[in-house]
Design an enzyme around this catalytic site. Structure first.
Site, PDB file in Angstrom:
ATOM      1  N   SER A   1      -1.142  -2.674   2.110  1.00 14.33           N
ATOM      2  CA  SER A   1       0.153  -2.198   1.631  1.00 14.33           C
ATOM      3  C   SER A   1       0.309  -2.352   0.129  1.00 14.33           C
ATOM      4  O   SER A   1       1.340  -1.955  -0.415  1.00 14.33           O
ATOM      5  CB  SER A   1       1.276  -2.965   2.344  1.00 14.33           C
ATOM      6  OG  SER A   1       1.097  -4.353   2.188  1.00 14.33           O
TER       7      SER A   1
ATOM      8  N   ASN B   1       6.248   0.095  -1.407  1.00 12.62           N
ATOM      9  CA  ASN B   1       6.367  -1.319  -1.768  1.00 12.62           C
ATOM     10  C   ASN B   1       6.629  -1.523  -3.253  1.00 12.62           C
ATOM     11  O   ASN B   1       7.195  -2.547  -3.642  1.00 12.62           O
ATOM     12  CB  ASN B   1       5.118  -2.081  -1.328  1.00 12.62           C
ATOM     13  CG  ASN B   1       5.145  -2.395   0.153  1.00 12.62           C
ATOM     14  OD1 ASN B   1       6.202  -2.649   0.719  1.00 12.62           O
ATOM     15  ND2 ASN B   1       4.009  -2.360   0.809  1.00 12.62           N
TER      16      ASN B   1
ATOM     17  N   HIS C   1      -1.842   3.734   4.636  1.00 13.15           N
ATOM     18  CA  HIS C   1      -0.814   2.707   4.820  1.00 13.15           C
ATOM     19  C   HIS C   1       0.209   3.145   5.861  1.00 13.15           C
ATOM     20  O   HIS C   1       1.051   4.000   5.606  1.00 13.15           O
ATOM     21  CB  HIS C   1      -0.131   2.415   3.482  1.00 13.15           C
ATOM     22  CG  HIS C   1       0.920   1.354   3.562  1.00 13.15           C
ATOM     23  ND1 HIS C   1       1.979   1.271   2.686  1.00 13.15           N
ATOM     24  CD2 HIS C   1       1.075   0.314   4.430  1.00 13.15           C
ATOM     25  CE1 HIS C   1       2.733   0.247   3.009  1.00 13.15           C
ATOM     26  NE2 HIS C   1       2.224  -0.350   4.063  1.00 13.15           N
TER      27      HIS C   1
ATOM     28  N   GLU D   1       1.362   6.500   3.936  1.00  4.77           N
ATOM     29  CA  GLU D   1       0.949   6.679   2.542  1.00  4.77           C
ATOM     30  C   GLU D   1      -0.571   6.821   2.520  1.00  4.77           C
ATOM     31  O   GLU D   1      -1.282   5.966   3.054  1.00  4.77           O
ATOM     32  CB  GLU D   1       1.345   5.468   1.691  1.00  4.77           C
ATOM     33  CG  GLU D   1       2.809   5.385   1.356  1.00  4.77           C
ATOM     34  CD  GLU D   1       3.137   4.195   0.470  1.00  4.77           C
ATOM     35  OE1 GLU D   1       3.982   4.350  -0.421  1.00  4.77           O
ATOM     36  OE2 GLU D   1       2.551   3.114   0.672  1.00  4.77           O
TER      37      GLU D   1
END
Length: 289
Positions: A117, A188, A138, A150
């Protein structure tokens, strides 16, 4: 591509295995020991059975998905997979060791993907047998519910690798976004500073757990508050990602909140340990501060 391998039978790995099997792929679910892989499949069976009980899934579909999942306790069977997805803990040393080991059995055309991540894909690719066939994919937790993936290419990732994984993600019914290989990628990079700032606010006495979460839910129209979300993600994971952001950018705005560090050091990691910013031991979570 018809055989997918997932390394790591925890919450994320089991979720990836579940959606892959439901999409028609044969799945090899691997972990450090066979009993852990079998426990991962047992958890999938429970989730699918609950979906049947709610009439969200037909019993036959559940049975077909479970038949496609084979737990394995060694890496050798993964030689049959066209795509191997690593879903281990968010620690670079652990991931690199996995890539080095699986590289010994990986097929010559097989793709190796990491569910990291936040850790840079180009750097992780150094531990893979062929960086052209290495990519970041991800998923988000819980995998069967969250509709986003992702897709992150490293410096050497080939166009063919990106396209093959994109087609796989689309076969799962996920929406794909492409991110450059920058710390935290998209989600993130935006999310962790918010969660970290909520912990700063709590540690500095700005407000209580309940009021911080209520303010963000109602004031920002979020489905859950940042401290609740941090508990769901795992405070150790939040800390690791925040440290990656801090180290990767050198920007002091990503400095981990001291209270977050203390909670992780205490072993209060959130829902998975029954204690974090909430006490999760009962039917209803109760704020701990």
């Amino acid at each position: 591509m018809n055989v997918i391998a997932v390394i790591g039978a925890g919450q994320m790995g089991a979720g990836i295995a579940q959606v892959s099997a439901q999409a028609g792929y044969r799945v090899l679910l691997a972990d450090v020991a066979l009993d852990r892989a079998e426990a991962g499949k047992a958890g999938i069976a429970k989730r699918l059975s609950r979906a049947v009980e709610k009439s969200d899934l037909e019993p036959e579909a559940r049975d077909r998905a479970l038949e496609r999942i084979e737990p394995v306790g060694t890496l050798e069977p993964l030689a049959a997979a066209q795509l191997v997805i690593e879903a281990a803990t968010e620690r670079e040393d652990v991931k690199r060791a996995i890539f080095e080991n699986v590289g010994r059995v990986l097929g010559h055309q097989a793709i190796l993907a990491t569910n990291t991540s936040s850790i840079p894909i180009t750097r992780l690719a150094q531990a893979s047998p062929d960086p052209k066939r290495f990519v970041g994919v991800h998923f988000f937790n819980p995998v069967p519910v969250m509709g986003l993936i992702e897709l992150i290419r490293g410096l050497a990732t080939s166009d063919e690798t990106v396209r093959a994984v994109e087609l796989y993600a689309q076969a799962l019914g996920k929406h794909v976004v492409h991110a450059n290989d920058a710390p935290g990628f998209i989600v993130n990079r935006v999310l962790m500073p918010m969660l970290n700032e909520a912990v700063f606010a709590l540690g500095e006495g700005v407000a209580t757990v309940a009021d911080i979460d209520a303010a963000c839910k109602l004031g920002l129209n979020h489905p859950m508050g940042p401290l609740t979300l941090a508990d769901f993600i795992g405070l150790d994971t939040c800390l690791e990602i925040t440290r990656v952001l801090h180290a990767g950018t050198g920007d002091p705005k990503f400095r981990p909140a001291p209270l977050l560090v203390k909670y992780v050091e205490a072993g209060w990691l959130g829902k998975k340990t029954k204690r974090g910013f909430y006490d999760w031991s009962g039917d209803t979570p109760v704020p701990t501060r």
